[in-house]
Design a protein around this motif. Structure first.
Motif, mmCIF file in Angstrom:
data_model
loop_
_atom_site.group_PDB
_atom_site.id
_atom_site.type_symbol
_atom_site.label_atom_id
_atom_site.label_comp_id
_atom_site.label_asym_id
_atom_site.label_seq_id
_atom_site.Cartn_x
_atom_site.Cartn_y
_atom_site.Cartn_z
ATOM 1 N N THR A 11 0.835 -1.205 0.000
ATOM 2 C CA THR A 11 0.000 0.000 0.000
ATOM 3 C C THR A 11 0.866 1.249 0.000
ATOM 4 O O THR A 11 1.832 1.351 0.759
ATOM 5 C CB THR A 11 -0.914 0.008 1.241
ATOM 6 O OG1 THR A 11 -1.716 -1.189 1.229
ATOM 7 C CG2 THR A 11 -1.828 1.216 1.250
ATOM 8 N N LEU A 12 0.516 2.183 -0.854
ATOM 9 C CA LEU A 12 1.210 3.460 -0.953
ATOM 10 C C LEU A 12 0.334 4.543 -0.353
ATOM 11 O O LEU A 12 -0.876 4.585 -0.621
ATOM 12 C CB LEU A 12 1.520 3.769 -2.417
ATOM 13 C CG LEU A 12 2.292 5.053 -2.716
ATOM 14 C CD1 LEU A 12 3.704 4.970 -2.151
ATOM 15 C CD2 LEU A 12 2.330 5.291 -4.225
ATOM 16 N N LEU B 293 -0.367 8.495 -0.182
ATOM 17 C CA LEU B 293 -0.110 9.794 -0.783
ATOM 18 C C LEU B 293 -0.375 10.868 0.262
ATOM 19 O O LEU B 293 -1.523 11.133 0.613
ATOM 20 C CB LEU B 293 -1.012 10.020 -2.000
ATOM 21 C CG LEU B 293 -0.420 9.652 -3.369
ATOM 22 C CD1 LEU B 293 -0.106 8.175 -3.432
ATOM 23 C CD2 LEU B 293 -1.366 10.036 -4.486
ATOM 24 N N HIS C 242 5.319 13.415 -5.893
ATOM 25 C CA HIS C 242 4.154 12.956 -6.645
ATOM 26 C C HIS C 242 4.506 12.594 -8.080
ATOM 27 O O HIS C 242 3.802 11.804 -8.715
ATOM 28 C CB HIS C 242 3.078 14.043 -6.629
ATOM 29 C CG HIS C 242 2.520 14.305 -5.273
ATOM 30 N ND1 HIS C 242 2.742 15.472 -4.586
ATOM 31 C CD2 HIS C 242 1.773 13.536 -4.445
ATOM 32 C CE1 HIS C 242 2.151 15.422 -3.402
ATOM 33 N NE2 HIS C 242 1.557 14.252 -3.293
ATOM 34 N N ILE D 247 4.381 2.759 -8.133
ATOM 35 C CA ILE D 247 3.321 1.747 -8.179
ATOM 36 C C ILE D 247 3.829 0.485 -8.861
ATOM 37 O O ILE D 247 3.605 -0.640 -8.393
ATOM 38 C CB ILE D 247 2.077 2.298 -8.902
ATOM 39 C CG1 ILE D 247 1.353 3.318 -8.020
ATOM 40 C CG2 ILE D 247 1.121 1.166 -9.269
ATOM 41 C CD1 ILE D 247 0.168 3.968 -8.695
ATOM 42 N N CYS E 128 -5.028 -0.253 -9.366
ATOM 43 C CA CYS E 128 -4.920 -0.105 -7.910
ATOM 44 C C CYS E 128 -6.295 0.154 -7.297
ATOM 45 O O CYS E 128 -7.135 0.821 -7.900
ATOM 46 C CB CYS E 128 -4.000 1.067 -7.541
ATOM 47 S SG CYS E 128 -2.271 0.817 -7.970
ATOM 48 N N CYS F 21 -3.688 5.809 -10.797
ATOM 49 C CA CYS F 21 -3.869 4.603 -9.969
ATOM 50 C C CYS F 21 -4.862 3.650 -10.607
ATOM 51 O O CYS F 21 -4.650 2.424 -10.639
ATOM 52 C CB CYS F 21 -4.337 4.996 -8.572
ATOM 53 S SG CYS F 21 -3.183 6.044 -7.662
ATOM 54 N N ASP G 17 -2.782 -1.090 -3.551
ATOM 55 C CA ASP G 17 -3.724 -0.184 -2.899
ATOM 56 C C ASP G 17 -3.045 1.160 -2.663
ATOM 57 O O ASP G 17 -1.862 1.213 -2.295
ATOM 58 C CB ASP G 17 -4.197 -0.757 -1.563
ATOM 59 C CG ASP G 17 -4.997 -2.034 -1.731
ATOM 60 O OD1 ASP G 17 -6.229 -1.973 -1.634
ATOM 61 O OD2 ASP G 17 -4.394 -3.097 -1.978
ATOM 62 N N VAL G 18 -3.797 2.228 -2.860
ATOM 63 C CA VAL G 18 -3.293 3.588 -2.643
ATOM 64 C C VAL G 18 -4.266 4.316 -1.729
ATOM 65 O O VAL G 18 -5.487 4.258 -1.933
ATOM 66 C CB VAL G 18 -3.148 4.353 -3.972
ATOM 67 C CG1 VAL G 18 -2.745 5.801 -3.723
ATOM 68 C CG2 VAL G 18 -2.122 3.676 -4.870
ATOM 69 N N ILE H 150 -8.310 2.230 -4.598
ATOM 70 C CA ILE H 150 -8.055 3.588 -4.119
ATOM 71 C C ILE H 150 -8.936 3.893 -2.914
ATOM 72 O O ILE H 150 -10.152 3.683 -2.951
ATOM 73 C CB ILE H 150 -8.322 4.618 -5.230
ATOM 74 C CG1 ILE H 150 -7.510 4.271 -6.486
ATOM 75 C CG2 ILE H 150 -7.993 6.030 -4.753
ATOM 76 C CD1 ILE H 150 -7.917 5.065 -7.704
ATOM 77 N N VAL I 101 2.543 -2.041 -5.990
ATOM 78 C CA VAL I 101 1.483 -1.474 -5.163
ATOM 79 C C VAL I 101 0.113 -1.888 -5.694
ATOM 80 O O VAL I 101 -0.161 -1.773 -6.890
ATOM 81 C CB VAL I 101 1.602 0.070 -5.124
ATOM 82 C CG1 VAL I 101 0.383 0.693 -4.454
ATOM 83 C CG2 VAL I 101 2.874 0.476 -4.390
ATOM 84 N N LEU J 196 4.750 8.785 -8.990
ATOM 85 C CA LEU J 196 3.600 7.925 -8.683
ATOM 86 C C LEU J 196 3.585 6.644 -9.510
ATOM 87 O O LEU J 196 3.574 5.538 -8.962
ATOM 88 C CB LEU J 196 2.300 8.706 -8.891
ATOM 89 C CG LEU J 196 1.003 7.935 -8.671
ATOM 90 C CD1 LEU J 196 0.929 7.386 -7.247
ATOM 91 C CD2 LEU J 196 -0.208 8.813 -8.971
#
Length: 520
Positions: free
Chosen positions: A204-205, A207, A253, A260, A292, A287, A267-268, A294, A265, A256
Motif C-alpha cells: 500500500t502506498l 499519498l 508525486h 506503483i 490499484c 492509480c 492499494d493507494v 483507491i 502497489v 507515482l
C-alpha cells in the motif's frame, strides 16, 4: 495557511488552488502517466500498457523469490489467494448444504433458493472485500436475506400452481440463517488470521506524508489484520520529518506511476498532503489505469458518519473509490457486444455498403476507402476507415484540415454521405478488429490531439478507453465546428458514468440522428 494536518505553511497554496493553464502540461509530464496515462507526446511514444500488465503478472513470482522490495512472501491459501469473495461464497455454500442435510431436504427448489441467496448477498455487498469484517455488523442482512429468499420462492411457487411449497424449504433457510453466522465467524477469523501473519498483505502506498498519513501508516503496521502493508509515502513537500515517518518517503508525486510499478502497489490511500486538489484527479486516474484499489480520507473526517459501506482503520474513516468502468466485468461484456453488433451490422448493411462503394467510385474515381491515422486507446495511433467523400490534395491536408463539411469540392454523393454519417460505416471493421468500440470518444487526428492537449488539460483523459463510432458528445450535437472543451467534458463524463445501458441509449439516439439526417 493551515494545512489539513494542522501545521502552518505560508508557502503552500490552498487545496482548491488551480494551477495556471500553461502549467498543466508540465504537471502531466512530471507525473508521467497522469490524465490518460500517455506520455506528453502521445503521438511519438504511446504508453505501453502491455508492459505494465506483464509486470503485475510477474509480481507473485518476484515476491516468492524475495526479489521485490514492495511485495511480501505469499502463502498458498487456495481460495483466499483469489480474494475474499470466492472464499465467502464457498463458506456460505457449506453452511447451506449442511442445513439442507440436517433438514433432509435437497431438491432443485432448494438449489434455486441458495442461488437467490447468493444474488441477494452480493447485491447487499456481503461478498465485497473489506478492511474491517464483523459478523455482528452483517448479522441483520445475513438473516433477513436468507429467510427472505425462501419466502420469495415459497410465494412464487404458490402463485404459480396454487400448491404449498414444502415447509422443509423454510426450515432449511431458517437453519441456514443460524449456520451462516457461525460459518461467517470462522471465515472472518481465517481472513484476519492470514492477514495478521502477512500471508495476505497488499502493498500500500500513502499519498501524503503529514500527520494523517503518518497515523495511517503506523496503525496499518500495528494492525496487519486490515490486510494493507504500507511500503512508503509519496509527497513532494512532506510535513513529517524523517524520524517521524513509520515508513520511508519514496519520492514526490511525480514518481507515482514508477513507484506503483516498482513496488507492486495494489492499494493507494489519499491522506491529504501537499498536492493541490486540481492534481488529485490526475493521481486517481493514474492509480486506476494501473489497477490499484483507491481509498481516501474524507475531509472533516472527525465529523464523518461511518456507514456500513465505508472502511475504517483504527477509527480513521476511509472511502473506497468506485473502480473505473474499464476495470469492471461489464466492460468485458461491452467488447462482446461490439463484436456481435459490428459483425451483424456488417452482414445486414453489406448491400447498402456495396451500393455506396459503387456511388463513391462513380463520383470520385479509384480509392473507395479513405484511411486516416487517428489516436485511440492510451494514445496509440491506428488507421480509421471511411467511405471517401472528398479526395484530399495530399496527406498533409488530410491530417491538418479540420472540417470539410463546407468544402466546395464536395460532390452530391459526398454531401449525402457526410449528412447521413454513412461515410463512417467502414468503421464497423475497425470495431470488429478491436481498434475501436461502438460507443466511446470519437478519435481525433494526431495533429489536433497535440494542439488540444496543450489548450485543454483534460482532453487527453478521453484516451483512457477505446475510441468509438459514436459517443455521448456526438449525440448532444458536439461534432464539427463545436467546442473542444465541451466535447472533452462530455466524453469524460461518459467514461466516469459508463454503463451498458448508457451505451444502448447512445446507440438508439445515434440511429435516430442518422434517420433524421442530422450528421456532419
Amino acid at each position: 495557511m493551515v494545512t489539513a494536518d494542522g501545521r502552518s505553511n505560508p508557502d503552500r497554496g490552498t487545496a482548491g488552488d488551480r494551477l495556471p493553464e500553461q502549467d498543466h502540461g508540465e504537471d502531466r509530464r512530471a507525473i508521467g502517466l497522469a490524465e490518460s496515462q500517455i506520455p506528453p507526446n502521445p503521438l511519438a511514444e504511446p504508453f505501453d500498457t502491455d508492459a505494465y500488465h506483464e509486470t503485475r503478472a510477474q509480481r507473485e513470482a518476484r515476491a516468492a523469490s524475495g526479489m521485490h522490495p514492495g511485495r511480501y512472501r505469499a502463502f498458498d491459501l487456495s481460495l483466499l489467494r483469489f480474494g475474499v469473495r470466492p472464499f465467502l461464497m464457498v463458506m456460505d455454500a457449506a453452511a447451506y448444504f449442511l442445513a439442507a442435510a440436517i433438514i433432509g431436504h435437497l431438491t432443485n427448489t432448494t438449489l434455486g433458493v441458495f442461488a437467490l441467496i447468493v444474488v441477494l448477498y452480493a447485491s447487499g455487498g456481503l461478498y465485497r472485500s473489506r478492511l474491517t469484517m464483523s459478523v455482528l455488523d452483517d448479522l441483520p442482512a445475513l438473516a433477513v436475506r436468507a429467510v427472505g429468499a425462501a419466502a420469495l420462492v415459497t410465494a412464487a411457487g404458490f402463485a404459480w400452481d396454487k400448491t404449498q411449497v414444502s415447509a422443509d424449504l423454510l426450515w432449511t433457510s431458517a437453519v441456514f440463517a443460524g449456520l451462516v453466522v457461525f460459518f461467517r465467524c470462522v471465515g472472518y477469523s481465517v481472513v484476519r488470521a492470514v492477514r495478521r501473519r502477512s500471508f495476505v498483505a497488499h502493498p500500500t502506498l500513502i499519498l501524503g506524508a503529514g500527520r494523517i498519513g503518518g497515523t495511517l501508516a503506523a496503525e496499518l503496521l500495528a494492525h496487519p489484520e486490515y490486510g494493507l502493508k504500507p511500503v512508503g509515502f509519496l509527497d513532494s513537500d512532506p510535513l513529517l520529518e524523517p524520524d517521524e515517518r513509520p515508513v520511508p518517503l519514496l519520492g514526490g508525486h511525480e514518481s507515482l506511476a514508477k513507484v506503483i510499478v516498482e513496488f507492486g502497489v495494489g492499494d493507494v490511500i489519499i491522506a491529504f498532503g501537499s498536492a493541490p486538489e486540481s492534481q488529485m484527479v490526475d493521481f486517481l486516474r493514474t492509480c486506476d489505469r494501473l489497477d490499484c484499489e483507491i481509498f481516501f480520507v474524507p475531509r472533516l473526517f472527525e465529523m464523518h458518519h461511518i456507514s456500513r459501506d465505508m472502511d475504517q482503520v483504527w477509527g480513521l474513516p476511509l472511502v473506497r473509490l468506485r473502480r473505473a468502468a474499464f476495470r469492471t466485468f461489464s466492460w468485458r461484456l461491452k467488447r462482446l457486444m461490439d463484436v456481435f453488433a459490428s459483425g451483424f451490422a456488417l452482414f445486414l448493411l453489406s448491400p447498402l455498403m456495396a451500393a455506396i462503394a459503387v456511388a463513391v467510385r462513380f463520383e470520385g474515381g479509384p480509392g473507395i476507402i479513405f484511411r486516416q491515422e487517428r489516436v485511440g486507446l492510451d494514445g496509440r495511433p491506428f488507421q480509421v476507415m471511411k467511405f471517401r467523400s472528398l479526395k484530399p490534395v495530399d496527406s498533409d491536408e488530410s491530417q491538418t484540415k479540420w472540417n470539410i463539411a463546407h468544402d466546395d469540392r464536395l460532390g452530391p454523393i459526398g454531401r449525402i454521405l457526410r449528412k447521413t454519417s454513412l461515410d463512417e460505416l467502414p468503421q464497423l471493421i475497425n470495431i470488429l478488429k478491436g481498434d475501436m468500440t461502438l460507443v466511446g470518444p470519437r478519435p481525433e487526428r494526431p495533429h489536433f490531439v497535440a494542439q488540444f492537449t496543450e489548450s485543454f488539460p483534460r482532453y487527453t483523459a478521453r484516451h483512457r478507453v477505446p475510441a468509438g463510432l459514436t459517443g455521448w458528445a456526438q449525440v448532444h450535437g458536439l461534432r464539427g465546428d463545436t467546442s473542444i472543451e465541451d466535447r472533452a467534458r462530455f466524453d469524460n463524463y461518459y467514461i466516469e458514468n459508463w454503463s451498458l445501458w448508457a451505451d444502448v441509449k447512445i446507440i438508439l439516439r445515434t440511429v435516430a440522428s442518422v434517420v433524421r439526417g442530422s450528421g456532419g
